[in-house]
Design an enzyme around this catalytic site. Sequence first.
Site, PDB file in Angstrom:
ATOM      1  N   SER A  52       0.799  -1.230   0.000  1.00 24.87           N
ATOM      2  CA  SER A  52       0.000   0.000   0.000  1.00 24.87           C
ATOM      3  C   SER A  52       0.829   1.276   0.000  1.00 24.87           C
ATOM      4  CB  SER A  52      -0.895   0.019   1.239  1.00 24.87           C
ATOM      5  OG  SER A  52      -1.704  -1.134   1.243  1.00 24.87           O
ATOM      6  N   CYS A 108      -7.759   2.032   1.577  1.00 31.41           N
ATOM      7  CA  CYS A 108      -8.814   1.223   0.977  1.00 31.41           C
ATOM      8  C   CYS A 108      -8.363   0.684  -0.384  1.00 31.41           C
ATOM      9  CB  CYS A 108     -10.078   2.061   0.805  1.00 31.41           C
ATOM     10  SG  CYS A 108     -11.361   1.176  -0.106  1.00 31.41           S
ATOM     11  N   HIS A 126     -15.005  -0.369   3.833  1.00 26.99           N
ATOM     12  CA  HIS A 126     -14.786   1.046   4.125  1.00 26.99           C
ATOM     13  C   HIS A 126     -15.962   1.943   3.812  1.00 26.99           C
ATOM     14  CE1 HIS A 126     -10.584  -0.477   3.670  1.00 26.99           C
ATOM     15  NE2 HIS A 126     -10.454   0.258   4.767  1.00 26.99           N
TER      16      HIS A 126
END
Lengths: 372, 688
Positions: B332, B385, B372
């Site tokens: 991420s 997310c 989310h």
Amino acid sequence: MSSIIPAPIARQPWGMLIPLLVLTGFGGLVLFSAAGGSLQPFALSHWIRFGVFLVMASVLAMFPRDLARFAAYPVYGIILLLLLAVEVMGTLGGGSQRWLELGFMRLQPSELMKPAIVLVLAHFYASLPTGMINGWRALLPACGLVAAPMALVLMQPDLGTSLAIAFGAGVVMFLAGLPLKWFIGGGAVAAAAIPLAYFFGLKPYQQQRVTTFLDPESDPLGTGYHITQSKIAIGSGGLFGKGFNEGSQSHLNYLPEPHTDFVFATMAEEWGLMGGIFVLAAFGAILGWGLKVARNAEDRFDRLLAAGMTATIFFYVSINLLMVMGLAPVVGIPLPFMSHGGSSMMTNMICIGSLLMVHRWNRKKRGSGLSD
Amino acid sequence: MRLRKRARPREVVTQSTLENAFDRRTFVIGTAMGGLGVLLAARMGYIAIAENEKYELESESNRVNLSLIPPRRGWILDRNGAPLASNEADFRVDLIPERLTDPERQVDVLGDLLGLDEIRKVDLLDEIAKGTSYQPIEVASGLEFEQFAAVSLRLPDLPGVIPQRGFSRYYPTGASVGHLIGYVGIANAEEYEQERNPLLITPGYKIGKDGLEKEFEQVIRGEPGARRVEVTASGRIVRDLETRPDVQGNPLRTTIDGPLQDYAARRIGLESGSVVVMDCETGDLLCMASMPSFDPNSFSAGIGSLEYSMLRENDRVPLRNKVLKGLYPPGSTVKPMHSLAFLKAGVDPNETISCSGGRRIGNRFFNCWSNHGSVDMAKSIYQSCDSYYYHFAQKIGFDKVAQMARDFGLGQEYDLPVASQFYGTVPDPAWKLKKYERKWEPFDTVNSSIGQGYYLTSPLQLAVMSTRLATGNMVMPRMLMSSKTPTFKSEGFSAEDMAYVRQAMSDVVNGPGTAGRARLPLDDVKMAGKTGTAQVVSLSVSDGRSGPWKYRDHGLFVFFAPFDKPKYAGAVVIEHGGGSGAAYPIARDVMTFLFDPAKGMDALRGYEKQWGGTAQQRLERNYAAYTQAAGETVRPIPERNENITDRVDAEARAAAAQQEAIAEEVRASRPAEGRSGSPPPSPAAGVP
């Protein structure tokens, strides 16, 4: 003048003795340096030996001609037996050996053979009727006398000494008046035989010495090392040398055998070309005197004996100097009166003694003929 | 003479003809003798006069031996001029194998004199047997004067043994700078073949073998001194003639902040990973720590077989510089950068998508790691997310995203003085077609959009990306100190766009984000960052948090601070840390140390008490334990012909290849509570 200097001293052959004494003294100095600046272990014993052998030579000089001629064959026979004994003991002992241990000294019979072959051949040709000199009876017995010791010495194996014997004998035979064509023919045969001898007669280490001589750079760290280092020592000496006790080649052990075979290189490094010319001149004086003695002699035996002895000394000098200057293979022959070593000193002093003996005979005869 | 003979062929030989012949022939012999005498005199004159110069030279080269004095290496300095590598005066003993007469006895004697243990003796004999004969082997260095004197006294008895005074390399921070600086060692046969410099085989001389020591060998080498001595034919030294001192090599000033490097290396602690910190304005690399590491001091002293096998057997590969040669899926951490790609493609940051624990892309449903709800760009960053990235990457096409990744330094090699750096992979359709001859599938976009799949990056690249995020400029990293401040090209984003992303990254730490625990314990400095978790094996093998170390997720964190006026940026990657929770506390402490060293040290001391000492102390203790366990069984010494760290390169690539094995898998984000990237119930609560 003759009143100032006593007659026994005045009649000594100073023209030879002075160069000899100076040369031996100089040799001692070089040995002093070769020992790293010390009388021991070379220089002192060199001088002492010379003194002892000079006395021996003086005694030898007293011998009458009859005794010398009478002793020729027995002396030759005894030394031949000694050579045989060395060979037998070597075989029994399981290794090659060149000397006999006598307790007080090591006797090397091959050294004694060098003057002995001259003596016996001089006697042989002196006894030979004049008319037979062109016939086979002048050649074959002489060849037999030379071949026997040469073969024994070659078996030791000692190429240098056997060549020295052959050279002394050859000179006596040449001067005895053998037909010249024999020598030319013999030379041709020898030239043809050299390649054969090289491949079949020489031991590998002897072969290597010859190849190294032909091309020293082929093995600069092996057998070529000796010649290379010797040339470096002589070449770096220049005109006047590096100075007494200043030779780096000898002092730092680069020069092999600086006190025996390569003593001339040791000398040349420290004394330069001037030292070398002095040594050559001294040898020239000694050998020239020897030839003069031979030419002054009237008896055939005397002439051949003196000339042969001179040739024997000459052989030592020439081969050694050719070797150290890179003109001959390394054969292990010392330089007379300079190299440290008892055997060669003994041989050379026997030669000198014999020459003094002939010199005395000459003087006596002339003396009796003129003043009596 | 022959003519005369022929003229009188049948002559009767009489006494007088013989006498005549004798006189003629003695004359011939006398002439020959005289001629030979002249020849000898001429020959001698030629050698001694004409060739005098040549032979004088040869005689001198016989007599005088020139031996080199190894030069002192230039120091390697940090940005403030403190030494990362210096020299220490040293008594040492070397030996030259070809000069030994009886290696076993001599090694035994040396062992007694120098107090070498059995292991070292076996090592030595092994080296003597294997080494090239002219290459000196180090027996021991760092000796006491008494030991040195004892060996010197016994020298006549020990041919081939060379005691000498010299300098040895000293690395004050030891293992902390191992990978960065490298180490020095005796030149091997290959290196000597290459350079053919007699200095390389001078006893006591060592060349750089790795890292900066190797790269700047010629700069820091210096000029060897020389000693002229008079020697005998057998090599014994008679006296000194003259000595020319050596010239020390030039110092090498790096951009590294020594204390920071040391702090970061120690802060990694028991984990395996790397920390890179850069200066945002200049691109200076302030810290490139890779742990676990080796002690370059003991490598430079000639590492023992046991110590080497301990390092080799360690599954955390202490011999690999992970900053440059560790490749990890960025996870991420690429999301802020991908967001910039979306912005550039015209995506409105306020546009929301709905995450229902995942999202349908094409005709398949891809999981997000959490549900989310409605997500805009900022939330997609601070809450990490996945669905948001699946959606927009698919929408704008991954080619544009990949181009942005390259603009931010991923998949690139930098102009740095290092032996090798891995450039990793930024996947795109063309790349996949070329490499695998397969078409790019939607799931490739999905995997790559969250930094998984074929994506591979090194910690250095991540740090560069982070620096570029912080500045909006194409900052280039550099390792050598320079007085001029470089100017960098802009990435081409408006200040507004950059501020938006930076704010979101700040919220990761200081807002309702995934790394609340990374908040700096400082009043005036706020750090921004982005967490990342990289999966290494498929879900069926491991849940990524527990089980065998090898199967746990990598933890990543990129950061910069202060978030509103970035000065420092960097990246932390912890291999198999079980998630980003292993990475960001380290980033927090490292940045704390930068702004407030005392506070940073306090934190570290607390940890080191738990861990059992500093990295160096633990390394030493491990070695002691390992030696004890190994007992008398001594393993063969590594082949010194190759450099020790080369060996792990292959393994590093293999490790990277392992990542590809799962790249094809449809990425199903694990429904993960407690994962580092999970949204904490409240921002401050952090992650267990």
